[in-house]
Write a protein that holds these residues in place. Structure first.
Motif, mmCIF file in Angstrom:
data_model
loop_
_atom_site.group_PDB
_atom_site.id
_atom_site.type_symbol
_atom_site.label_atom_id
_atom_site.label_comp_id
_atom_site.label_asym_id
_atom_site.label_seq_id
_atom_site.Cartn_x
_atom_site.Cartn_y
_atom_site.Cartn_z
ATOM 1 N N PHE A 110 -9.670 4.310 -22.838
ATOM 2 C CA PHE A 110 -8.587 3.697 -22.087
ATOM 3 C C PHE A 110 -8.593 2.209 -22.414
ATOM 4 O O PHE A 110 -9.584 1.508 -22.161
ATOM 5 N N THR A 111 -7.500 1.723 -23.009
ATOM 6 C CA THR A 111 -7.406 0.329 -23.420
ATOM 7 C C THR A 111 -6.628 -0.460 -22.383
ATOM 8 O O THR A 111 -5.443 -0.180 -22.121
ATOM 9 N N LEU A 112 -7.278 -1.431 -21.769
ATOM 10 C CA LEU A 112 -6.649 -2.240 -20.732
ATOM 11 C C LEU A 112 -5.567 -3.145 -21.319
ATOM 12 O O LEU A 112 -5.750 -3.743 -22.384
ATOM 13 N N THR A 113 -4.468 -3.246 -20.596
ATOM 14 C CA THR A 113 -3.431 -4.211 -20.954
ATOM 15 C C THR A 113 -3.380 -5.365 -19.960
ATOM 16 O O THR A 113 -2.621 -6.315 -20.142
ATOM 17 N N GLU A 114 -4.162 -5.266 -18.892
ATOM 18 C CA GLU A 114 -4.331 -6.358 -17.938
ATOM 19 C C GLU A 114 -5.696 -6.175 -17.274
ATOM 20 O O GLU A 114 -6.282 -5.089 -17.327
ATOM 21 N N PRO A 115 -6.230 -7.225 -16.675
ATOM 22 C CA PRO A 115 -7.578 -7.115 -16.101
ATOM 23 C C PRO A 115 -7.644 -6.064 -14.995
ATOM 24 O O PRO A 115 -6.655 -5.812 -14.298
ATOM 25 N N VAL A 116 -8.825 -5.468 -14.839
ATOM 26 C CA VAL A 116 -9.017 -4.538 -13.729
ATOM 27 C C VAL A 116 -8.859 -5.292 -12.414
ATOM 28 O O VAL A 116 -9.048 -6.513 -12.349
ATOM 29 N N SER A 117 -8.522 -4.567 -11.344
ATOM 30 C CA SER A 117 -8.232 -5.217 -10.077
ATOM 31 C C SER A 117 -8.611 -4.307 -8.918
ATOM 32 O O SER A 117 -8.587 -3.079 -9.046
ATOM 33 N N VAL A 118 -8.937 -4.919 -7.790
ATOM 34 C CA VAL A 118 -9.207 -4.129 -6.590
ATOM 35 C C VAL A 118 -7.908 -3.699 -5.916
ATOM 36 O O VAL A 118 -7.920 -2.879 -5.001
ATOM 37 N N GLU A 119 -6.789 -4.249 -6.358
ATOM 38 C CA GLU A 119 -5.473 -3.916 -5.801
ATOM 39 C C GLU A 119 -4.646 -3.189 -6.852
ATOM 40 O O GLU A 119 -4.783 -3.431 -8.057
ATOM 41 N N PRO A 120 -3.758 -2.289 -6.412
ATOM 42 C CA PRO A 120 -2.859 -1.649 -7.377
ATOM 43 C C PRO A 120 -1.923 -2.667 -7.992
ATOM 44 O O PRO A 120 -1.701 -3.746 -7.424
ATOM 45 N N PRO A 121 -1.374 -2.378 -9.171
ATOM 46 C CA PRO A 121 -0.482 -3.336 -9.811
ATOM 47 C C PRO A 121 0.753 -3.615 -8.962
ATOM 48 O O PRO A 121 1.182 -2.772 -8.163
ATOM 49 N N THR A 122 1.320 -4.798 -9.131
ATOM 50 C CA THR A 122 2.491 -5.213 -8.361
ATOM 51 C C THR A 122 3.631 -4.208 -8.520
ATOM 52 O O THR A 122 3.976 -3.810 -9.630
ATOM 53 N N GLY A 123 4.166 -3.787 -7.398
ATOM 54 C CA GLY A 123 5.288 -2.860 -7.419
ATOM 55 C C GLY A 123 4.882 -1.396 -7.419
ATOM 56 O O GLY A 123 5.732 -0.514 -7.255
ATOM 57 N N TRP A 124 3.599 -1.133 -7.602
ATOM 58 C CA TRP A 124 3.133 0.261 -7.639
ATOM 59 C C TRP A 124 2.793 0.730 -6.233
ATOM 60 O O TRP A 124 2.078 0.064 -5.499
ATOM 61 N N GLU A 125 3.310 1.885 -5.857
ATOM 62 C CA GLU A 125 3.017 2.462 -4.554
ATOM 63 C C GLU A 125 2.322 3.798 -4.757
ATOM 64 O O GLU A 125 2.964 4.769 -5.166
ATOM 65 N N PRO A 126 1.019 3.855 -4.516
ATOM 66 C CA PRO A 126 0.307 5.127 -4.665
ATOM 67 C C PRO A 126 0.885 6.186 -3.742
ATOM 68 O O PRO A 126 1.338 5.887 -2.636
ATOM 69 N N SER A 127 0.909 7.424 -4.220
ATOM 70 C CA SER A 127 1.420 8.511 -3.400
ATOM 71 C C SER A 127 0.477 8.782 -2.241
ATOM 72 O O SER A 127 -0.729 8.584 -2.334
ATOM 73 N N THR A 128 1.040 9.216 -1.135
ATOM 74 C CA THR A 128 0.251 9.569 0.043
ATOM 75 C C THR A 128 0.554 10.999 0.426
ATOM 76 O O THR A 128 1.704 11.444 0.388
ATOM 77 N N ASP A 129 -0.474 11.740 0.801
ATOM 78 C CA ASP A 129 -0.305 13.123 1.206
ATOM 79 C C ASP A 129 0.017 13.191 2.692
ATOM 80 O O ASP A 129 -0.571 12.479 3.507
ATOM 81 N N GLU A 130 0.963 14.076 3.044
ATOM 82 C CA GLU A 130 1.260 14.308 4.440
ATOM 83 C C GLU A 130 0.084 15.039 5.092
ATOM 84 O O GLU A 130 -0.590 15.847 4.445
ATOM 85 N N PRO A 131 -0.183 14.753 6.376
ATOM 86 C CA PRO A 131 -1.273 15.470 7.054
ATOM 87 C C PRO A 131 -1.041 16.981 7.016
ATOM 88 O O PRO A 131 0.080 17.460 7.211
ATOM 89 N N SER A 132 -2.092 17.714 6.745
ATOM 90 C CA SER A 132 -1.995 19.159 6.679
ATOM 91 C C SER A 132 -1.862 19.752 8.085
ATOM 92 O O SER A 132 -2.453 19.251 9.038
ATOM 93 N N GLU A 133 -1.074 20.811 8.190
ATOM 94 C CA GLU A 133 -0.922 21.514 9.451
ATOM 95 C C GLU A 133 -1.589 22.880 9.336
ATOM 96 O O GLU A 133 -1.521 23.531 8.301
ATOM 97 N N PHE A 134 -2.214 23.292 10.412
ATOM 98 C CA PHE A 134 -2.901 24.573 10.425
ATOM 99 C C PHE A 134 -2.414 25.379 11.628
ATOM 100 O O PHE A 134 -3.093 25.468 12.647
ATOM 101 N N PRO A 135 -1.221 25.959 11.524
ATOM 102 C CA PRO A 135 -0.650 26.651 12.679
ATOM 103 C C PRO A 135 -1.397 27.932 13.005
ATOM 104 O O PRO A 135 -1.830 28.665 12.113
#
Length: 285
Positions: A110-135
């Motif tokens: 994996f070749t970096l094009t910008e430095p590693v960061s503790v934050e996601p890149p600007t404008g990037w929104e990681p996906s979030t999973d909806e809470p699971s339901e167990f009816p």
């Protein structure tokens, strides 16, 4: 169609594979788009950076052994310039820390094009999973109403039932609800007949319904095939999740890899009975 998903029911079983520790993919219909796999495609991911003394750093996108120091492996991280700004630990010749990476992937490094960061890149929104339901699938007024199992340890009975289910022809999946006492079981065959068999083992509240989801045996056979034939596909983990499908996590979920996975599991599962995600996703936005 050979099957249709049981309407409105979400269920879960224990994963049969290692859980991925990093990754930014999302389920079908949500999260980032799939990778095209094109040369130089800009990708984003999150994982554990691991560096052994005197060796190049790696980005671990799959499971991390929770020893001390932890152990993992992954693609070489080309262009990594050190640990400044990244929270990290060192022990026994290893240095590690969690970070986001942006760059390109050639199947090996994996070749970096910008430095590693503790934050996601600007404008990037990681996906979030909806809470699971167990009816809870039913009301069971007969639970605990007598018989040889009445008054015994329900926790032990649940364990015995789970062992029995894995060998039961037509078992799909199961979960608990109602504070942990209600056993909900999905089967591919006659639910009433199966319930009679299960009641001989479990005296607590018991709900059994028929489902057209893949069976546990089909999921397991598909996983075994992936283990045997998918070494070059970058499979990080697989298991049966809340959808009842086979969830497969790859390094990159491009069209070529997804097609290859579908071909391997085709004797047991249709393409719509697997859900493939990638630890590295296209950087969009």
């Amino acid at each position: 169609m050979r099957r249709s998903v049981l309407g409105g029911v979400l269920a879960v079983t224990a994963s049969l594979g290692l859980a991925a520790c990093g990754g930014v993919g999302g389920p079908p219909g949500g999260g980032p788009p799939p990778s095209t796999g094109g040369p130089g495609e800009l990708l984003v991911g999150a994982g554990t950076i691991m560096q052994l003394e005197g060796e190049p750093a790696q980005i671990c996108l799959g499971a991390v052994l929770t020893s001390y120091p932890p152990q993992c492996a992954g693609p070489e991280l080309v262009g990594f310039e050190g640990w400044d700004g990244i929270e990290h630990e060192s022990a026994s010749g290893r240095t590690w820390g969690n970070a986001w990476v942006v760059g390109t992937y050639d199947g090996t490094s994996f070749t970096l094009t910008e430095p590693v960061s503790v934050e996601p890149p600007t404008g990037w929104e990681p996906s979030t999973d909806e809470p699971s339901e167990f009816p809870q699938l039913c009301d069971d007024p007969a639970a605990g109403a007598g018989g040889s199992l009445a008054g015994t340890d329900l926790i032990s009975q649940q364990s015995d039932l789970m062992m029995f289910l894995e060998a039961h022809d037509g078992y799909v999946l199961s979960y608990v609800s109602g504070g942990g006492d209600v056993m909900n079981v999905l089967v591919s065959g006659d639910a009433a007949s199966a319930r009679v068999d299960f009641r001989e083992i479990y005296a607590g509240p018991l709900c059994v319904q028929t489902s057209e989801l893949p069976t546990w045996a089909e999921i397991r056979a598909a996983q075994d095939a992936l283990t045997a034939e998918g070494e070059d596909l970058g499979v990080l983990s697989s298991g049966s999740g809340v959808s009842g499908l086979l969830d497969i996590h790859l390094v990159v979920a491009d069209s070529a890899h997804v097609s290859a996975v579908a071909e391997i599991v085709a004797p047991w599962l249709r393409p719509d009975e697997i859900a493939v995600t990638g630890a590295l996703a296209p950087l969009v936005g």
